[in-house]
Design a protein around this motif. Structure first.
Motif, PDB file in Angstrom:
ATOM      1  N   TRP A 103       0.400  -1.139   0.180  1.00 17.44           N
ATOM      2  CA  TRP A 103      -0.009  -0.117  -0.107  1.00 17.44           C
ATOM      3  C   TRP A 103       0.802   1.255  -0.092  1.00 17.44           C
ATOM      4  O   TRP A 103       1.744   0.935   0.197  1.00 17.44           O
ATOM      5  CB  TRP A 103      -0.939   0.244   1.061  1.00 17.44           C
ATOM      6  N   SER A 105       0.540   5.753   0.504  1.00 19.58           N
ATOM      7  CA  SER A 105      -0.391   7.078   0.757  1.00 19.58           C
ATOM      8  C   SER A 105      -0.067   8.235   0.369  1.00 19.58           C
ATOM      9  O   SER A 105       1.441   7.957   0.465  1.00 19.58           O
ATOM     10  CB  SER A 105      -1.011   6.919   2.035  1.00 19.58           C
ATOM     11  N   LYS A 158      -4.913   4.346   2.469  1.00 16.50           N
ATOM     12  CA  LYS A 158      -3.617   3.520   2.166  1.00 16.50           C
ATOM     13  C   LYS A 158      -4.358   3.059   0.523  1.00 16.50           C
ATOM     14  O   LYS A 158      -5.547   2.974   0.304  1.00 16.50           O
ATOM     15  CB  LYS A 158      -4.074   2.752   3.507  1.00 16.50           C
TER      16      LYS A 158
END
Length: 193
Positions: A103, A105, A158
């Motif tokens: 993930w 962000s 995320k």
């Protein structure tokens, strides 16, 4: 005018294509998907890296540009920027062990500074509608339907890679598209390729 490829390019292309085709053959086998998650992740990371490095060969820029007008919508963007985006996440954030864990962000992507490749990709494509594809595996007489999904937004949420590209069907589709793009520069398949 210099003939293409020159000796250095030929060496690199030979090694890169051989590695790509070896990984492709392994990953496309049904039994590959029964192997350990970490093993699969390593092989998939490697093939995205090899493909992205091969794209540095000048003629591929022209291939990807031609795809914009000659192929279905978004195929050039997926064959170039999206696959580079995946490779960059895997290379620059080597902290994950499986596809399902990966993930990013906005905060993580920009830990060094804003405006780098991953950041630019997410700013451009966040909120883009999903793109649906299908691919045929002749040796298995099977048609598979799948989608590339872009994150709804790009902020501190995320963004999981698995939500954009499913591990099995998404990766197989990616590899088929990669192979089609790479094959545009193959004159013959044999011992020298």
């Amino acid at each position: 005018m210099e003939a293409r490829p020159n000796k250095s390019e030929e060496l690199f292309l030979s090694l890169g294509y051989n590695r790509f085709y070896d990984l492709f053959d392994e990953i496309m086998m049904d039994d590959f998907w029964a192997k350990d998650d970490c093993y699969r992740f390593g092989k998939v990371s490697s093939i995205f890296a090899v493909y992205t490095e091969l794209l540095a060969y000048e003629p591929f820029k022209h291939v990807l540009e031609a795809l914009k007008s000659q192929r279905p919508p978004m195929e050039s963007e997926i064959g170039g920027p999206l696959f580079k985006f995946v490779r960059n996440i895997l290379a620059h954030f080597p902290v994950f062990e499986t596809w399902g864990e990966v993930w990013v962000s906005k905060e993580l992507v920009n830990w060094q500074r804003e405006g780098l490749t991953i950041d630019r990709f997410l700013k451009k494509y966040a909120g883009h509608k999903e793109v649906k594809y299908r691919f045929w595996e002749a040796d298995k007489t099977r048609m598979t339907y799948m989608s590339i999904r872009f994150p709804e937004r790009y902020d501190d949420n995320k963004i999981y890679l698995k939500d954009m590209i499913e591990e099995k069907d998404g990766v197989k589709f990616s590899l088929i598209m990669m192979r089609q793009i790479l094959n545009t520069q193959v004159e013959s398949v044999g011992e020298n390729v």
